[in-house]
Design a protein around this motif. Structure first.
Motif, short mmCIF file in Angstrom:
data_model
loop_
_atom_site.label_atom_id
_atom_site.label_comp_id
_atom_site.label_asym_id
_atom_site.label_seq_id
_atom_site.Cartn_x
_atom_site.Cartn_y
_atom_site.Cartn_z
N SER A 159 0.83 -1.20 0.00
CA SER A 159 0.00 0.00 0.00
C SER A 159 0.87 1.26 0.00
N PRO A 160 0.53 2.22 -0.85
CA PRO A 160 1.34 3.44 -0.94
C PRO A 160 1.07 4.37 0.23
N SER A 161 1.45 3.97 1.45
CA SER A 161 1.08 4.76 2.60
C SER A 161 2.27 5.14 3.46
N ILE A 195 7.02 2.81 5.50
CA ILE A 195 7.05 1.43 5.97
C ILE A 195 5.62 1.00 6.25
N ASP A 196 5.33 -0.28 6.09
CA ASP A 196 3.99 -0.80 6.36
C ASP A 196 3.56 -0.40 7.77
N ALA A 197 2.28 -0.04 7.91
CA ALA A 197 1.78 0.46 9.19
C ALA A 197 1.92 -0.57 10.30
N PHE A 198 1.98 -1.83 9.95
CA PHE A 198 2.01 -2.86 10.98
C PHE A 198 3.41 -3.38 11.25
N SER A 257 9.13 0.72 12.59
CA SER A 257 10.31 1.22 11.89
C SER A 257 11.55 0.93 12.74
N THR A 265 12.69 -7.91 8.72
CA THR A 265 11.28 -7.62 8.42
C THR A 265 11.15 -6.15 8.01
N TRP A 310 12.89 -5.49 4.56
CA TRP A 310 12.07 -5.91 3.43
C TRP A 310 10.88 -4.96 3.27
N ALA A 311 10.24 -4.61 4.39
CA ALA A 311 9.07 -3.74 4.32
C ALA A 311 9.44 -2.37 3.76
N LYS A 371 10.21 -2.63 -0.04
CA LYS A 371 8.97 -2.76 -0.81
C LYS A 371 8.29 -1.41 -1.02
N ALA A 398 2.40 9.31 -0.03
CA ALA A 398 2.37 9.68 1.39
C ALA A 398 3.77 9.59 1.99
#
Lengths: 336, 533
Positions: A163-165, A168-171, A174, A193, A196-197, A200, A283
């Motif tokens: 997701s373009p948010s 780093i993925d919200a879950f 960082s 993890t 990779w996040a 991506k 974002a």
């Protein structure tokens, strides 16, 4: 070493100029920060009160002096819009922009240089035209459009991209901040993890930037390779029976890279300041959108801080490029 | 070399496989919200605290009281007529009606574990007044003006003395501004120059609300974690809430439609209109009219040509209401035009007025006013609200051209808009206003009273209007009150310092798996009520 110092000293007058000009220009902007930050229901008295709090009622010269003396103490002021000190904002945002831009540039160079070489070794072939078409398309599409298109295809339709948010993925949490570059920090922390996040998250925005700068880099490689390939020393090398690969990569490419490097420097500085739209689409908490939002809010300190940090960055960048020249072409000596 | 490659590839595959599983667990108890902007301060009292920071105050802090709940047409609303206990378990209004005594919950704790005392409440109320600007103004709106009014009687008893009987005093203690701060913690972080710990509280919370702020990256995201010791209401179902800033509306839509985000509060009406037509059926768009709010076209009543009421009425007949409704609001608003001409039938506000698009009538009125060939003027709007006001401006410009009025559009950047409003010299402008406390006289006071508040951008002054507003403010007889409210609404509709166009609606989009959404007057999300299936 001495040369580097000399170069840095020479940059000082430029920086002074930047400080003065941005200070004056921000004050010349039409907005009234006091009215803006006094809040929705402020009375004229409340606005006046905020103006005094912000020191905006003092004569401009006095404001400038206190700004410069704060700068000398390493205090870049406070952003009213985000409530944070400008230094801490820049510390968080500059690495985000740099990481994105550098990643994009590496992508662009790794595609553009081979494409340029390909086009140069087969001028006017179908390959050459294909490369020209691709790069022209890349540069003609505005970045926000390419960005949205990539999001639409790879995220929305195919679901391949994350997701373009943001960075780093919200879950995924960082990595602990060391350099501010998520890739480096997660390597330091050994957190794969997060690594990779964050990689991506980088691919689509960096790809958008890369597409945009493909053109100048590939065209410059092609032109410069064509020139070098037709020069005498290449003919000699070929006549001496060196393999085409050796001629192409050891002799021709290295010599052809000099103007590409210059272009790279220009492209980098251009990208860093101007990827606001890409930041918006993805974002990305970068420095460009921060600067724009501050401008809209007439928030003086961050605008000044942004321009100043950019100026510092350009000085360093030019120095690096000059140093790279001497490495690529030992005939060039660095002399102030 | 090749071993390296294998190792790397193996690691990458392992990561790719393990990541979704981990993420799945966290997702169930976590709400991911994507909004355009986030808070700029964790302290609602801070200078320049923005709208999203009201949301932080609402969640991380408690008030003495909150509002009840009602359901209108299947949508949950707060009920401004019903005050409910929050930090105070009960309260009693004195017989003479000149003070109220609150009994605090004995088991209530702040996030750091210390008990909530009346001294904390007193300190917090004093702070709201002392910080000046917006918080002070909001307290004064409920006649809470002096620190002497607030008294900590004992550890769990707090009294507020009233200066006068004001029906806004009680509800004003349930809005986000009088949030209760942990005074001991805040004082530890205060300095001699900063006795109210403004600098520290901007970046830290000292509250006892249902959610703790787990992390905050200004301009990026705020993460809330449930405060499991919260006693002021039923424990929230959500354990974590991540509220991210995603500036591009298109990206927010994609995130919601793909199911990667659970909820979004801010989107242009056009995107909501499209989302509500989604065929996939896994989305829910909740629309609630924003109380006491309107989009309007205002005119400066002190300078020609708009100082002539006939000109203002002509404009009211020239506004292309229907076109604005479809092309600027995309149908996501409530129409306020085309009602029965003449006096309003009820005291309901926002009210429908009798004007309609009627170019012939507009031309006639303009000729009567002495401008048969029109005039030149400047039409201003706030670029910060450009998604709606820009198309409105263009449509109005087109329509005015039919009357021979040449309007140049002036786009005012957000930073400038406030300054422009304060100057009160824009001839004709498009804007929006909403009042927190849902009383028409509150709206009218801020917009049309001659004491010249900021929002009286038209510079409107009328003793008759003032008298009606002031009477209604302290009126106790419901019949008289109704008459006074109808009176000032009618005065607005005939004098027309501004032409109401539409009442905005608050749109929220969420996944089908999200429930419990409720509308609040501060238009901020209340994650305490929301749950995920």
């Amino acid at each position: 070493m001495k040369l580097i110092l000399k170069r840095l000293l020479l940059a000082l007058p430029n920086l002074v100029g930047v400080i003065v000009v941005t200070f004056v220009l921000t004050r010349a902007l039409p907005g009234d920060p006091a009215a803006y930050f006094a809040g929705a229901a402020a009375t004229p008295e409340a606005v006046a009160q905020v103006r005094t709090q912000l020191g905006l009622d003092r004569p401009m010269f006095e404001q400038f002096l206190s700004y410069v003396s704060d700068l000398a103490k390493g205090d870049w002021g406070v952003s009213l819009a985000t409530g944070q000190s400008v230094i801490s904002e820049l510390k968080g945002r500059l690495p985000a922009s740099l990481e994105l831009t550098l990643f994009g540039l590496v992508l662009a160079v790794s595609v553009a240089v081979p494409l340029g070489v390909l086009a140069a070794t087969r001028p006017n072939s179908a390959w050459d035209h294909g490369v020209r078409a691709l790069t022209t398309a890349g540069v003609s599409l505005p970045t926000f459009f390419t960005g949205l298109l990539l999001v639409y295809v790879f995220y929305y339709k195919l679901g391949w991209a994350p997701s373009p948010s943001g960075r780093i993925d919200a879950f995924v949490s960082s990595p602990p901040t060391v350099t501010g570059f998520y890739i480096i920090d997660s390597l330091i922390a050994g957190d794969f993890t997060a690594l990779w996040a964050s990689i991506k998250q980088l691919i689509l925005p960096a790809g958008t930037l890369a597409l945009f700068v493909l053109a100048p880099l590939a065209r410059m490689t092609r032109a410069s390779m064509l020139g070098v390939l037709s020069s005498d020393f290449i003919r000699t090398a070929r006549a001496s029976g060196l393999t085409p690969m050796t001629v192409l990569y050891t002799y021709a490419l290295r010599n052809a890279l000099l103007p590409v490097l210059t272009t790279l420097g220009m492209v980098f500085s251009f990208l860093l300041g101007s990827n606001v739209l890409v930041e918006k689409v993805f974002a990305w908490p970068g420095i460009g959108s921060f600067a724009i939002e501050s401008l809209v809010a007439s928030d003086y300190a961050p605008v000044q801080g942004f321009v100043l940090s950019m100026a510092l960055l350009y000085v360093l960048l030019n120095l690096l490029i000059d140093l790279a020249y001497t490495w690529l072409d030992p005939r060039i000596a660095l002399e102030g | 070399m090749s071993m390296w490659k294998h190792a790397l590839f193996g690691a990458a595959v392992a990561l790719a496989v393990s990541l979704p599983a981990q993420a799945q667990d966290a997702r169930k108890e976590t709400l991911l919200v994507v909004n355009e902007t986030g808070p700029n301060s964790l302290d609602i009292h801070a200078v320049g605290a923005n709208r999203p920071s009201y949301g932080v105050a609402w969640l991380a802090y408690d008030r003495l009281m909150s509002f009840g709940r009602k359901t209108v047409n299947g949508v949950a609303y707060y009920d401004y007529t019903k005050l409910t206990p929050e930090l105070a378990e009960s309260w009693e209004i004195a017989k003479d009606g000149m003070s109220v005594t609150f009994k605090l919950r004995r088991d209530a704790k702040f996030h750091d574990g210390s008990p909530v005392t009346a001294a904390d409440v007193k300190w917090s109320y004093d702070r709201a007044l002392a910080m000046g600007g917006f918080p002070q103004f909001q307290m004064m709106a409920g006649s809470l003006e002096k620190p002497e009014q607030f008294e900590a009687v004992d550890t769990h008893t707090f009294r507020v003395k009233f200066l006068k009987k004001d029906k806004l005093s009680m509800p004003d203690m349930a809005v986000p501004v009088p949030s209760i701060y942990n005074a001991t913690l805040a004082k530890k972080n205060a300095t001699a120059q900063d006795p109210w710990a403004a600098a520290w509280l901007k970046n830290n919370t000292a509250g006892g609300g249902a959610f703790k702020v787990a992390s905050w990256k200004p301009g990026q995201e705020i993460v809330y974690e449930r405060f499991d010791d919260w006693k002021s209401g039923p424990l929230p179902k959500l354990k974590r809430v991540i509220q991210r800033e995603v500036p591009s509306a298109g990206t927010r839509r994609a995130l919601i439609e793909r199911g990667d985000a659970d909820m979004s509060f801010e989107m242009p009406p056009k995107d909501f209109a499209l989302l509500s037509q989604e065929k996939t059926g896994n989305l829910l768009v909740k629309s609630t009219p924003v109380e006491n709010a309107l989009w309007y076209i205002g005119m400066n009543v002190n300078n020609p040509p708009f100082n002539n009421v006939k000109v203002r009425q002509a404009i009211a007949y020239a506004v292309p209401y229907e076109k604005m409704f479809t092309r600027a609001f995309y149908g996501r608003a409530i129409k306020l035009w085309g009602g029965k001409p003449g006096p309003v039938a009820t005291a309901a506000w926002p009210a429908t007025h009798g004007y309609n698009t009627d170019i012939a009538k507009a031309k006639a009125l303009l000729a009567e006013a002495g401008y048969p060939n029109g005039f030149e003027t400047t039409l201003s709007f706030d670029l910060g609200q450009g998604t709606v006001s820009e198309p409105m401006a263009v449509l109005l410009q087109e329509s005015l051209a039919e009357l021979g009025i040449k309007a140049t559009i002036n786009k005012v950047p957000g930073a400038n808009w406030r300054a422009q409003m304060l100057k009160k010299d824009m001839p004709i402008f498009i804007n929006r206003f909403g009042g927190w406390l849902n009383y028409p006289e509150y709206f009218f006071f801020w917009n049309f009273h001659s004491s010249d508040p900021v929002f009286n951008t038209s510079g409107y002054k009328n003793p008759k209007m003032d008298a009606l507003i002031e009477k209604a403010r302290y009126e106790t007889d419901p019949k008289k009150y109704d008459a006074e409210v109808k009176g000032f609404i009618d005065l607005l509709h005939t004098d027309l310092p501004r032409i109401p166009v539409a009442q905005p609606v608050m749109d929220v989009v969420m996944g089908k798996h999200v429930s419990g959404y409720q509308y609040w007057f501060h238009i901020q999300p209340d994650y305490r009520l929301i749950e995920k299936q």
